[in-house]
Write an enzyme that holds these catalytic residues in place. Structure first.
Site, PDB file in Angstrom:
ATOM      1  N   ILE A 283      35.824  37.719  45.953  1.00 48.56           N
ATOM      2  CA  ILE A 283      36.346  38.373  45.382  1.00 48.56           C
ATOM      3  C   ILE A 283      37.729  38.807  44.640  1.00 48.56           C
ATOM      4  CG2 ILE A 283      36.480  41.396  45.106  1.00 48.56           C
ATOM      5  CD1 ILE A 283      34.349  41.658  47.092  1.00 48.56           C
ATOM      6  N   PRO A 284      38.004  37.821  44.232  1.00 42.26           N
ATOM      7  CA  PRO A 284      39.507  37.609  43.990  1.00 42.26           C
ATOM      8  C   PRO A 284      40.148  39.225  43.055  1.00 42.26           C
ATOM      9  CG  PRO A 284      38.024  36.068  42.263  1.00 42.26           C
ATOM     10  CD  PRO A 284      37.204  37.038  43.511  1.00 42.26           C
ATOM     11  N   HIS A 285      41.411  39.202  44.306  1.00 40.62           N
ATOM     12  CA  HIS A 285      41.486  40.574  43.656  1.00 40.62           C
ATOM     13  C   HIS A 285      42.983  40.533  43.521  1.00 40.62           C
ATOM     14  CE1 HIS A 285      40.671  40.983  47.628  1.00 40.62           C
ATOM     15  NE2 HIS A 285      41.674  41.788  47.442  1.00 40.62           N
ATOM     16  N   ALA A 286      44.129  41.175  42.565  1.00 36.27           N
ATOM     17  CA  ALA A 286      45.077  41.270  42.392  1.00 36.27           C
ATOM     18  C   ALA A 286      45.801  42.711  41.640  1.00 36.27           C
ATOM     19  CB  ALA A 286      45.670  40.440  41.227  1.00 36.27           C
TER      20      ALA A 286
ATOM     21  N   LEU B 102      38.499  41.757  40.500  1.00 36.22           N
ATOM     22  CA  LEU B 102      39.116  42.287  40.580  1.00 36.22           C
ATOM     23  C   LEU B 102      40.642  43.149  40.413  1.00 36.22           C
ATOM     24  CD1 LEU B 102      38.352  45.804  41.332  1.00 36.22           C
ATOM     25  CD2 LEU B 102      38.404  45.445  43.298  1.00 36.22           C
TER      26      LEU B 102
END
Length: 151
Positions: free
Chosen positions: A64-67, A102
């Site tokens: 779940i890569p997110h920023a 996300l």
């Protein structure tokens, strides 16, 4: 908030092919940059900075890569099933084939924090993962992710 609040049917990628984690991040950034209202390189850099803190590869083949971005008004996602899986430096050392990008508004608010937890709960469900790996069309991937009762 539900997955369907964060993910549009057109934001689901079936059997995406990338060579490695860096190319995956770049490709996700390229596809999400328009609705994130940033250049792909800026988004890739933000995602890379988060990955530098620790891998978002959660184990069991999911990441779940997110920023957080000031240009994002509400939590928004992009889902990709990869073929083949790629090394993502996941906590269990397994390759990743299910990825939920996300993007969250900055600054953080309680609702936005819940978005990440919601996605994580959904993808940690063994039945959900099995179905996401089994279906054969992007609209079916979306239906599995958007279905109430899981996550």
């Amino acid at each position: 908030m539900t997955i369907a609040d964060m993910l549009a049917p057109g934001d689901v990628l079936l059997d995406l092919r990338v060579a490695d984690k860096r190319r995956l991040i770049d490709e996700l950034a390229r596809r999400a940059a328009a609705w994130a209202a940033v250049e792909p390189a800026v988004l890739a850099e933000a995602l890379g900075a988060r990955e530098a803190l620790g891998s978002t590869g959660m184990g069991s083949g999911i990441a779940i890569p997110h920023a957080r971005l000031p240009t994002v008004a509400r939590p928004r996602g992009l889902f990709a099933r990869l073929r083949p899986a790629v090394d993502f430096d996941a906590v269990d050392g397994e390759r990743v084939d299910l990825v939920f990008l996300l993007l969250l508004p900055a600054p953080a608010q309680a609702e936005h924090l819940n978005a990440l937890a919601l996605v994580a709960r959904k993808l940690r469900d063994e039945e959900v993962r099995a179905e996401l790996r089994r279906v054969r069309a992007a609209d079916q991937l979306f239906a599995v992710l958007a279905r109430d009762g899981w996550g």
